[in-house]
Design a protein around this motif. Sequence first.
Motif, PDB file in Angstrom:
ATOM      1  N   ASN A  77       0.854  -1.187   0.000  1.00 37.31           N
ATOM      2  CA  ASN A  77       0.000   0.000   0.000  1.00 37.31           C
ATOM      3  C   ASN A  77       0.890   1.237   0.000  1.00 37.31           C
ATOM      4  O   ASN A  77       1.373   1.673   1.048  1.00 37.31           O
ATOM      5  N   MET A  78       1.107   1.834  -1.176  1.00 36.50           N
ATOM      6  CA  MET A  78       2.018   2.966  -1.288  1.00 36.50           C
ATOM      7  C   MET A  78       1.482   4.219  -0.601  1.00 36.50           C
ATOM      8  O   MET A  78       2.240   5.106  -0.243  1.00 36.50           O
ATOM      9  N   SER A  79       0.175   4.297  -0.390  1.00 43.17           N
ATOM     10  CA  SER A  79      -0.404   5.487   0.221  1.00 43.17           C
ATOM     11  C   SER A  79       0.027   5.648   1.681  1.00 43.17           C
ATOM     12  O   SER A  79      -0.128   6.723   2.264  1.00 43.17           O
ATOM     13  N   LYS A  80       0.587   4.598   2.286  1.00 48.87           N
ATOM     14  CA  LYS A  80       1.038   4.668   3.666  1.00 48.87           C
ATOM     15  C   LYS A  80       2.371   5.412   3.802  1.00 48.87           C
ATOM     16  O   LYS A  80       2.779   5.757   4.895  1.00 48.87           O
ATOM     17  N   HIS A  81       3.023   5.651   2.677  1.00 47.13           N
ATOM     18  CA  HIS A  81       4.354   6.249   2.729  1.00 47.13           C
ATOM     19  C   HIS A  81       4.296   7.760   2.506  1.00 47.13           C
ATOM     20  O   HIS A  81       3.713   8.241   1.534  1.00 47.13           O
ATOM     21  N   TYR A  82       4.917   8.480   3.419  1.00 47.58           N
ATOM     22  CA  TYR A  82       5.007   9.936   3.311  1.00 47.58           C
ATOM     23  C   TYR A  82       5.949  10.284   2.167  1.00 47.58           C
ATOM     24  O   TYR A  82       7.092   9.826   2.114  1.00 47.58           O
ATOM     25  N   LEU A 109       1.752   6.880  -5.702  1.00 50.13           N
ATOM     26  CA  LEU A 109       2.256   7.835  -4.718  1.00 50.13           C
ATOM     27  C   LEU A 109       1.596   9.193  -4.889  1.00 50.13           C
ATOM     28  O   LEU A 109       1.416   9.671  -6.012  1.00 50.13           O
ATOM     29  N   ASN A 110       1.263   9.807  -3.778  1.00 54.82           N
ATOM     30  CA  ASN A 110       0.780  11.183  -3.772  1.00 54.82           C
ATOM     31  C   ASN A 110       1.739  12.040  -2.962  1.00 54.82           C
ATOM     32  O   ASN A 110       2.230  11.616  -1.911  1.00 54.82           O
ATOM     33  N   ILE A 111       2.011  13.242  -3.429  1.00 53.07           N
ATOM     34  CA  ILE A 111       2.940  14.127  -2.738  1.00 53.07           C
ATOM     35  C   ILE A 111       2.260  14.733  -1.512  1.00 53.07           C
ATOM     36  O   ILE A 111       1.196  15.347  -1.632  1.00 53.07           O
ATOM     37  N   ASN A 112       2.876  14.557  -0.353  1.00 52.85           N
ATOM     38  CA  ASN A 112       2.362  15.148   0.874  1.00 52.85           C
ATOM     39  C   ASN A 112       2.891  16.557   1.108  1.00 52.85           C
ATOM     40  O   ASN A 112       2.212  17.398   1.700  1.00 52.85           O
ATOM     41  N   PHE A 113       4.130  16.791   0.646  1.00 57.42           N
ATOM     42  CA  PHE A 113       4.756  18.090   0.856  1.00 57.42           C
ATOM     43  C   PHE A 113       5.725  18.370  -0.284  1.00 57.42           C
ATOM     44  O   PHE A 113       6.410  17.468  -0.773  1.00 57.42           O
ATOM     45  N   ALA A 114       5.767  19.633  -0.708  1.00 57.45           N
ATOM     46  CA  ALA A 114       6.714  20.023  -1.757  1.00 57.45           C
ATOM     47  C   ALA A 114       7.159  21.458  -1.525  1.00 57.45           C
ATOM     48  O   ALA A 114       6.386  22.290  -1.048  1.00 57.45           O
ATOM     49  N   ILE A 115       8.409  21.731  -1.883  1.00 59.33           N
ATOM     50  CA  ILE A 115       8.947  23.076  -1.724  1.00 59.33           C
ATOM     51  C   ILE A 115       9.933  23.363  -2.847  1.00 59.33           C
ATOM     52  O   ILE A 115      10.630  22.464  -3.330  1.00 59.33           O
ATOM     53  N   SER A 116       9.958  24.600  -3.293  1.00 52.07           N
ATOM     54  CA  SER A 116      10.979  25.032  -4.244  1.00 52.07           C
ATOM     55  C   SER A 116      11.963  25.932  -3.508  1.00 52.07           C
ATOM     56  O   SER A 116      11.551  26.841  -2.778  1.00 52.07           O
TER      57      SER A 116
END
Length: 267
Positions: A77-82, A109-116
């Motif tokens: 279950n990839m959704s469990k991974h941050y 996978l869905n991105i939980n956090f992203a920054i530039s």
Amino acid sequence: MIFYFSGTGNTRWAAQKLAEATGERLLFVPDELKGSCNYHLDDSERIGFCFPVHGWQPPHIVKQFLQKLTFNTPSNNMSKHYCYVVVTCGDSAGEAIKMFSNELMAKGLNINFAISLIMPESYVCLPFMYTDTPQREAEKIAQATKDLDAALDIILNKQSHLFLIKKGPIPWFFSHVVGAYFNKKMISDKKFSVDEDLCIHCGKCSKVCPTGDIVITNGLPEWKHDNSCTNCLNCYHHCPKHAINYGRITKKRGQYYFGHRTATSGE
């Protein structure tokens, strides 16, 4: 685990700080592409991706890696991974992270956090693009350091639904029109050349090329022209005699790689 690609070192700096803070594995994309790109994940393991923005898009080597990437997990279950993404850019990221996110979804996978992170400019192959002044370079690194420290707190606490992205003006146009042309037509090693009168045959250009695109023949660099070049300009920026050029436009441009001022001063 943290997957990263870096040319002139901006992203490597960020990825190394992330690895030190999280204690997670740091994996260099060009090296990983030589293998199966299949990875086992513990149930609680974070997944990080770090890369520079090339023409308001993810670099083609990162896209290539993502296409090949597969995971094995105990729960399947990839959704469990941050999952988080850190990109570096000279001014704006456009829709690079959104484009990357669309590719990630195919991996579950869905991105939980992203920054530039806005870092010193290294791309100098267009008439209007130059390296930053020493003052501006220092300002960017100081601010990026603060931004990355804040990002570390978010990542360590696995906070979600946070996207701290400087997209810039009309991001769709820059990513999907200008960036599409740039990445299709201008990512090439065909315009690189060496001034034989200036070259001191140190081989540094070959050593710092992240994709192994340069071979040394009779003491001089030769580019393979095999589509492995990412146009990161690491060879150009590291040349101690400014003997490498990209067409004619870089002959009077500055040079930059992360840490170059300390390296130059010998400190």
